[in-house]
Design a protein around this motif. Structure first.
Motif, mmCIF file in Angstrom:
data_model
loop_
_atom_site.group_PDB
_atom_site.id
_atom_site.type_symbol
_atom_site.label_atom_id
_atom_site.label_comp_id
_atom_site.label_asym_id
_atom_site.label_seq_id
_atom_site.Cartn_x
_atom_site.Cartn_y
_atom_site.Cartn_z
ATOM 1 N N ARG A 333 56.440 23.480 36.389
ATOM 2 C CA ARG A 333 56.417 23.633 37.843
ATOM 3 C C ARG A 333 56.240 25.092 38.258
ATOM 4 N NH1 ARG A 333 60.992 19.776 40.510
ATOM 5 N NH2 ARG A 333 60.446 21.081 42.305
ATOM 6 N N TYR A 399 62.652 26.936 44.899
ATOM 7 C CA TYR A 399 62.763 26.132 46.131
ATOM 8 C C TYR A 399 62.010 26.801 47.276
ATOM 9 C CZ TYR A 399 64.908 23.935 50.213
ATOM 10 O OH TYR A 399 65.120 23.280 51.405
ATOM 11 N N GLU A 402 58.165 26.635 46.608
ATOM 12 C CA GLU A 402 57.567 25.325 46.836
ATOM 13 C C GLU A 402 57.527 24.973 48.322
ATOM 14 O OE1 GLU A 402 59.698 22.664 44.233
ATOM 15 O OE2 GLU A 402 58.269 23.054 42.599
ATOM 16 N N ARG A 405 54.534 26.852 49.589
ATOM 17 C CA ARG A 405 53.301 26.152 49.216
ATOM 18 C C ARG A 405 53.082 24.922 50.091
ATOM 19 N NH1 ARG A 405 54.153 26.098 42.613
ATOM 20 N NH2 ARG A 405 53.591 28.301 42.210
#
Length: 416
Positions: A333, A399, A402, A405
């Motif tokens: 990830r 966190y 993401e 993103r």
């Protein structure tokens, strides 16, 4: 499921079954090495720790190139070099009669492992259909733990802590494994040259530059190094403590039981724990695994009876499974898609923890003495806990990344 089994190549089955016998051979010899050095070679705990540590040290700095070399010259050649090199290494162990000889042999052992492991995994990925890869790698992981269940018990029966003949048995096992691979590659000659030549090859300097600038990755790498540091005390510090402690009369026998129990618990809890961990962000199971491992280390120093020590192993193993099953998901990830291989390669530097574990444990046993077991293992547990802040910061960083993103993708969707 049966359809997936039918898709597994015969060469893959050779590697999986060979892994059972190979890990059995290693588990019946190498985990007892520190005890053998102390008992038969009159080594100090610090000297034994250095000999044990060198294997991981060599592995840290050579594993990055293990799979890379197989991309260049072919999987077949690299596997032959590693596996028949292992045969010579175990013969060398059998005839070594000085501590420095064991140091050299264990260094070569680490080099063989660092070459063989990534190459065998790469070959499995090469020849396995996408829909069956998860099954194949789970079978390989189960094979590893099955070998770890059987190996210590056999090592106890053949007197691995007192005799060097166990190394000759290991050499014979790997010789047979190598011959089986020879026959399979002869039958499927085209598979030895399967490479991933279309992928970008990135050198060590470029990989260091790319990964070191990623703050989240570096936090995970540091945190995982502390996790591995805690995990590494099981095969080194705990083994030496059980051999040296006057409160434990049958330390070698008990340690072999604990090794086998560790592998049995892995097999028993792996599936439910992986399902449970999948519900959370990947850094959180690693944090939980770190806490379980640290607590188990503290408890190891408090007990000198078999049943409580077995309970400690269960706690330790839960931490092991939580930590190492979530790590690959977390790195996947974090990594940019075009540099994923570099990230996984550089992640191998967390094995510095395996290098430091026997050195720190051996130093504490030498300086404080086995009578201070509660203090020693409490210090080791606290040192393991040091990984939690880094992993939590990585969790928060990932966190935020993401979420950023997601917002960018949402704005792009709205603008389009």
């Amino acid at each position: 499921m049966n359809a997936h089994f039918k898709q597994i190549h015969p060469l893959s089955w050779t590697i999986i079954i060979g892994t059972i016998f190979g890990r059995t051979a290693i588990s019946m010899s190498i985990p007892f090495l520190s005890i053998y050095l102390i008992r038969s070679m009159e080594a100090t705990p610090a000297e034994a720790g250095i000999v044990v540590a060198v294997s991981s040290l060599i592995g840290v700095f050579s594993s990055f190139y293990g799979g890379y070399i197989s991309d260049i010259i072919g999987r077949e050649k690299v596997l032959y070099i590693a596996i028949f090199g292992w045969v010579l290494v175990f013969v060398g162990f059998a005839y070594a009669n000085q501590i420095w000889m064991f140091f050299i042999m264990n260094a070569l052992n680490g080099l063989c492992r660092a070459t063989f492991e990534p190459t065998s995994r790469a070959l499995l990925a090469d020849i396995t259909p996408k829909e069956s890869k998860l099954l194949v790698f789970n079978l390989r992981y189960a094979a590893i733990n099955l070998g770890v269940v059987i190996g210590p018990l056999l090592g106890l029966q053949v007197g691995a802590s007192d005799s060097n003949r166990v190394f000759l048995i290991a050499a014979a096992v790997y010789a047979c494994y190598g011959l089986c691979l020879l026959m399979q590659f002869w039958r499927y000659s085209e598979l030895g040259q399967v490479n991933r030549g279309t992928e970008q090859r990135i050198g060590l300097a470029e990989a260091l530059k790319a990964t070191s600038s990623n703050r989240t990755f570096m936090l995970v790498l540091i945190g995982m190094t502390f996790c591995v540091l805690g995990w590494g005390h099981f095969d080194s510090t705990l083994a030496q403590y059980m051999e040296l402690s006057p409160r434990i009369e049958e330390g070698v026998k008990w340690f072999s039981y604990l090794l086998s129990l560790n592998a049995v618990v892995v097999l028993a809890v792996q599936y439910p724990l992986v399902r449970l961990a999948a519900r959370f962000a990947p850094a959180l199971p690693i944090i939980a695994g770190n806490l379980f491992t640290g607590v188990s280390l503290v408890l190891f120093g408090m007990f000198d009876a078999l049943l409580p020590l077995m309970a400690c192993v269960v706690i330790f193993t839960i931490g092991e499974v939580l930590t190492f099953t979530a790590a690959d998901v977390l790195i996947d990830r974090i990594a940019e898609a075009e540099l994923r291989g570099a990230y996984f390669g550089m992640f191998g530097f967390n094995n510095l923890g395996m290098v430091l574990a026997p050195l720190i444990g051996g130093f504490l046993l030498d300086s404080l003495g086995v009578a201070s077991s509660q203090l020693i293992f409490a210090l080791l547990g606290l040192l393991t806990f040091c990984g939690v802040p880094f992993l939590y910061m990585a969790h928060r960083s990932l966190y935020r990344l993401e979420r950023m993103r997601a917002r960018q993708e949402e704005r792009q969707f709205i603008s389009s």
